[in-house]
Design an enzyme around this catalytic site. Structure first.
Site, PDB file in Angstrom:
ATOM      1  N   ARG A 164      16.713 -19.143  43.555  1.00 55.43           N
ATOM      2  CA  ARG A 164      16.930 -18.919  44.980  1.00 55.43           C
ATOM      3  C   ARG A 164      16.345 -20.086  45.768  1.00 55.43           C
ATOM      4  O   ARG A 164      15.323 -20.653  45.363  1.00 55.43           O
ATOM      5  CB  ARG A 164      16.223 -17.620  45.432  1.00 55.43           C
ATOM      6  CG  ARG A 164      16.904 -16.347  44.977  1.00 55.43           C
ATOM      7  CD  ARG A 164      18.217 -16.099  45.704  1.00 55.43           C
ATOM      8  NE  ARG A 164      18.845 -14.865  45.296  1.00 55.43           N
ATOM      9  CZ  ARG A 164      19.788 -14.759  44.364  1.00 55.43           C
ATOM     10  NH1 ARG A 164      20.229 -15.833  43.735  1.00 55.43           N
ATOM     11  NH2 ARG A 164      20.310 -13.583  44.057  1.00 55.43           N
ATOM     12  N   HIS A 171      25.953 -22.949  45.314  1.00 54.81           N
ATOM     13  CA  HIS A 171      25.633 -21.618  44.751  1.00 54.81           C
ATOM     14  C   HIS A 171      26.796 -21.086  43.905  1.00 54.81           C
ATOM     15  O   HIS A 171      27.383 -20.031  44.206  1.00 54.81           O
ATOM     16  CB  HIS A 171      25.263 -20.619  45.860  1.00 54.81           C
ATOM     17  CG  HIS A 171      24.471 -19.444  45.331  1.00 54.81           C
ATOM     18  ND1 HIS A 171      23.561 -18.746  46.076  1.00 54.81           N
ATOM     19  CD2 HIS A 171      24.467 -18.846  44.112  1.00 54.81           C
ATOM     20  CE1 HIS A 171      23.032 -17.771  45.348  1.00 54.81           C
ATOM     21  NE2 HIS A 171      23.563 -17.812  44.140  1.00 54.81           N
TER      22      HIS A 171
HETATM   23  C1  GLV Z   1      23.474 -14.737  41.916  1.00 52.76           C
HETATM   24  O1  GLV Z   1      22.876 -15.494  42.628  1.00 52.76           O
HETATM   25  C2  GLV Z   1      22.994 -13.457  41.455  1.00 52.76           C
HETATM   26  O2  GLV Z   1      21.871 -13.054  41.800  1.00 52.76           O
HETATM   27  O3  GLV Z   1      23.743 -12.796  40.709  1.00 52.76           O
END
Ligand code: GLV
Length: 309
Positions: free
Chosen positions: A224, A272
């Site tokens: 994150r 991401h």
């Molecule tokens: C992706 O970031 C997840 O937490 O699955």
């Protein structure tokens, strides 16, 4: 018999169709359409708007649409008296592992700087590194971290990991707890963050941690954005202590246009996309939990409120 899907991206219909196709007896709603709020028993959420769980007074549990649940705990208004489940999925784990291994090879073989040279029409055959030149350290040996460790070992990387409790994994040197963190960092020439984001791990990738890595270490963050102190990473790269980084996650997503990461030559960023829940792979566990809830059985992949993951 109803599930509501709450997420702010364009994937509501994708999940709605996948769930309805797999079980047409359950009514699946988007939170954006007219729906009988009092009939909703499950909220399947992914980065839902804060406060959007409030109207659902008869929820039995909250299902995160991904592996992470940090965004649920960040919502002050989420119901605290019902369980939360998360996704634990082999495909999510293997996708993550493939991404990280790709990022490591790209670093070893200088793909990033060669691309920059190409854009500038520069022929610059720099030396490359090999699998055996590095010790790779994984911060976080949960489901994703363990799958990655296994694959790294298979490729022949010297592999180690750090987690809250010691893990026994073939050919992986396991460090545990705060007392063993420094020894882990001192020998991790490539460090990968796969920790859950909790108040304890927020900002863990900071100057203090980077200084403990060997000179020239490479950083990969696929967990994150909140784990990383952005300015500290830039400072440590510009000083030469950290040789570069590959980042898939950010404090604010999409990454703001004026963020210095965009233009930094030693920082490789992706939007991401390292590992994203696949409907075909994940729908069965969502429906299995729904069945368990109906039968009064314990749910799979429960999140601990104490640890926050
Ligand atoms: C992706 O970031 C997840 O937490 O699955």
């Amino acid at each position: 018999m109803s599930i509501v899907i709450i997420r702010q991206d364009e994937k509501i219909d994708l999940w709605k169709n996948a769930l309805s196709t797999a079980n047409s007896d359950i009514k699946i709603y988007s939170y954006l359409e007219d729906h009988p709020v009092d009939e909703i028993e499950v909220a399947m959420v992914w980065k839902h708007p804060k406060g959007s769980l409030k109207p659902y007074k008869n929820l039995k549990y909250i299902a995160s649409g991904g592996a992470g649940v940090d965004f649920i705990f960040e919502d002050p208004d989420f119901p605290k008296d019902i369980p939360i489940t998360r996704v634990v999925d082999d495909m999510l784990a293997s996708d993550m592992s493939e991404y990280v291994i790709g990022a490591i090879f790209s670093y070893l073989k200088n793909f990033n700087s060669h691309k920059i040279n190409q854009i500038n029409s520069q022929w610059n055959p720099t030396g490359y590194r090999r699998i055996t030149d590095f010790k790779v350290g994984i911060l976080g040996l949960g489901t994703l971290g363990q799958a990655l460790a296994k694959d790294l070992v298979r490729f022949g990387f010297k592999t180690q990991g750090w987690s809250n409790t010691k893990k026994v994994l073939p050919q992986v040197n396991s460090f545990a707890g705060p007392l063993e963190l420094d020894a882990f960092l001192a020998t991790s020439e490539i460090v990968i963050c796969l920790l859950p984001l909790t108040p304890k791990t927020k900002g863990i990738l900071n100057t203090t941690l980077f200084e403990k890595l060997p000179m020239g270490a490479y950083v990969i963050n696929v967990a994150r954005g909140g784990h990383l102190v952005d300015e500290d990473l830039i400072k440590m790269i510009d000083k030469g202590h950290v040789s570069g980084a590959c980042l898939d996650v950010f404090h604010e997503e999409p990454l703001p246009e004026n963020h210095p990461f965009w233009q930094h030559k030693k920082i490789h960023i992706t939007p991401h996309c390292a590992s994203v829940s696949d409907t075909q792979s994940v729908v069965p566990q969502i429906l299995e939990n729904y069945k368990r809830m109906k039968a009064g059985k314990e749910l799979l992949h429960l999140v601990s409120f104490k640890s926050g993951y």
